[in-house]
Design an enzyme around this catalytic site. Structure first.
Site, PDB file in Angstrom:
ATOM      1  CB  SER A  13     -30.101  58.374 111.380  1.00 46.86           C
ATOM      2  OG  SER A  13     -31.201  58.705 110.575  1.00 46.86           O
ATOM      3  CG  HIS A 109     -43.298  63.777 106.236  1.00 45.64           C
ATOM      4  ND1 HIS A 109     -43.845  62.788 107.040  1.00 45.64           N
ATOM      5  CD2 HIS A 109     -43.752  63.539 104.984  1.00 45.64           C
ATOM      6  CE1 HIS A 109     -44.615  62.012 106.295  1.00 45.64           C
ATOM      7  NE2 HIS A 109     -44.572  62.436 105.059  1.00 45.64           N
TER       8      HIS A 109
HETATM    9  C1  GRF Z   1     -36.994  59.860 108.943  1.00 40.93           C
HETATM   10  O1  GRF Z   1     -37.138  59.388 107.643  1.00 40.93           O
HETATM   11  C2  GRF Z   1     -37.885  61.032 109.210  1.00 40.93           C
HETATM   12  O2  GRF Z   1     -38.055  61.831 108.074  1.00 40.93           O
HETATM   13  C3  GRF Z   1     -39.192  60.383 109.581  1.00 40.93           C
HETATM   14  O3  GRF Z   1     -38.849  59.256 110.316  1.00 40.93           O
HETATM   15  C4  GRF Z   1     -37.531  58.843 109.967  1.00 40.93           C
HETATM   16  C5  GRF Z   1     -36.730  58.865 111.234  1.00 40.93           C
HETATM   17  O4  GRF Z   1     -35.424  58.378 111.049  1.00 40.93           O
HETATM   18  N1  GRF Z   1     -40.035  61.318 110.288  1.00 40.93           N
HETATM   19  P1  GRF Z   1     -34.354  58.538 112.187  1.00 40.93           P
HETATM   20  O5  GRF Z   1     -34.993  57.987 113.466  1.00 40.93           O
HETATM   21  O6  GRF Z   1     -34.025  59.994 112.336  1.00 40.93           O
HETATM   22  O7  GRF Z   1     -33.184  57.724 111.756  1.00 40.93           O
END
Ligand code: GRF
Length: 216
Positions: A13, A109
């Site tokens: 996402s 993060h």
């Molecule tokens: C997000 O919460 C990001 O902060 C963490 O992993 C998750 C990834 O979500 N590192 P997406 O794959 O971008 O939807």
């Protein structure tokens, strides 16, 4: 035009948020590739829907993490990328990767670093009982979630929150701060001095969230 590559391992996402910001003309750059280390992930479907080239590099074909990263570096150099965005990329990158692109790799993060780095961040935050969590975009260095901070946002945690509900709340903000950080890099407004990241002309005076403050 600056060239961006995104590395992801799952839902994608944040990858989509960056691509959308580019398509909407908010970021003047090109997302040249999505590189994934897993097959069958939602990030690949998003890349196909958004018309971004994607590439699967199979970790099991390489004897070590360093060899894997050397391959990734070779691909990224071949693609002539200026900026690399880790977005839900589940591999810990090795010095082979970090040294090849100094101050050019970003990660997101979903906590207010340096609190709760590493795995299960929302669970860590809830168990600790914090009242404010958030998200952090940082430059990738050789530690895990330790690099210089580019942008953070704060999100209130309610007593009813579970890792799932907190993740949902934080993710909405991730989709705003990650494209913002990317834009700053693309526009060459970022200066890195040791741990200090300074964005030229950015307004640092805004306090984003004050939760559960009723009487003052
Ligand atoms: C997000 O919460 C990001 O902060 C963490 O992993 C998750 C990834 O979500 N590192 P997406 O794959 O971008 O939807």
């Amino acid at each position: 035009m600056k060239r961006i590559a995104v590395l992801a391992s799952g839902r994608g996402s944040n990858f989509e948020a960056i691509v959308r910001a580019v398509k909407e003309g908010k970021i003047e750059a090109e997302v040249v590739a999505l590189i994934v280390d897993r097959k069958g992930i939602a990030a690949i479907e998003r890349a196909e829907r958004l018309g971004v080239n994607w590439l699967f590099v199979d970790p099991s074909s390489f004897p070590s993490r360093e060899d894997y990263d050397a391959k990734i570096v070779a691909i990224l150099k071949h693609l002539k990328v200026d900026l690399i965005c880790l977005a839900g990329y589940m591999k810990i990158v090795t010095p082979v990767f970090v040294d090849a692109f100094p101050n050019r790799i970003l990660n997101i993060h979903p906590t207010l670093l340096p609190s709760f780095p590493g795995l299960r961040p929302h669970w860590q935050a809830i168990i600790y009982g914090v009242k404010i969590s958030g998200a952090t975009v940082h430059i990738v260095d050789k530690g895990v979630d330790t690099g210089p901070i580019v942008i953070q946002c704060a999100v209130p945690v309610s007593p009813e929150d579970t890792p799932e509900t907190l993740s949902e709340k934080v993710l909405k903000w991730e989709h705003r701060i990650y494209p913002q950080a990317v834009k700053w890099f693309v526009d060459d407004r970022v200066r890195v001095e040791g741990r200090m990241v300074v964005v030229e002309g950015a307004d640092y005076s805004k306090l984003p969230v004050v939760p559960a403050l009723e009487d003052f």
